[in-house]
Design a protein around this motif. Structure first.
Motif, PDB file in Angstrom:
ATOM      1  N   UNK A   1       0.836  -1.207   0.000  1.00  0.00           N
ATOM      2  CA  UNK A   1       0.000   0.000   0.000  1.00  0.00           C
ATOM      3  C   UNK A   1       0.870   1.255   0.000  1.00  0.00           C
ATOM      4  N   UNK A   2       1.921   1.255   0.803  1.00  0.00           N
ATOM      5  CA  UNK A   2       2.810   2.412   0.858  1.00  0.00           C
ATOM      6  C   UNK A   2       3.471   2.646  -0.498  1.00  0.00           C
ATOM      7  N   UNK A   3       3.887   1.569  -1.137  1.00  0.00           N
ATOM      8  CA  UNK A   3       4.486   1.687  -2.459  1.00  0.00           C
ATOM      9  C   UNK A   3       3.476   2.264  -3.455  1.00  0.00           C
ATOM     10  N   UNK A   4       2.218   1.844  -3.369  1.00  0.00           N
ATOM     11  CA  UNK A   4       1.181   2.380  -4.256  1.00  0.00           C
ATOM     12  C   UNK A   4       0.953   3.862  -3.991  1.00  0.00           C
ATOM     13  N   UNK A   5       0.922   4.261  -2.733  1.00  0.00           N
ATOM     14  CA  UNK A   5       0.741   5.682  -2.405  1.00  0.00           C
ATOM     15  C   UNK A   5       1.905   6.518  -2.933  1.00  0.00           C
TER      16      UNK A   5
END
Length: 81
Positions: A59-63
């Motif tokens: 999720x952090x990578x997507x953000x």
């Protein structure tokens, strides 16, 4: 060989129950099945932790990717419009 029945088995007239700690000491502590059960429980906890950190990382990578894309889009719009 003597056969045992309810009539032939004799219990002592007085006896004391063992506390759980004493029972564990007399019986040799936790059995192998208990050890395997605890290992299974611990491995499930580690599995859930790994899933949590893995999903959080994704999720952090997507953000970060979305943020960088929006920054690039903003920069492109400012330069070209």
């Amino acid at each position: 060989m003597m056969k045992y029945s309810a009539q032939t088995i004799r219990l002592p007239a007085q006896y004391a129950l063992l506390a759980p700690e004493e029972q564990a000491a007399v019986a040799g502590g936790a059995g192998f099945a208990d050890v395997l059960n605890n290992i299974s429980k611990i491995s499930k906890v580690f599995n859930y932790m790994a899933r949590f950190f893995s999903s959080t990382s994704a999720m952090l990578n997507n953000f970060i990717t979305a943020y960088n894309t929006l920054q690039d889009l903003n920069s492109y719009i400012q330069k070209n419009f």
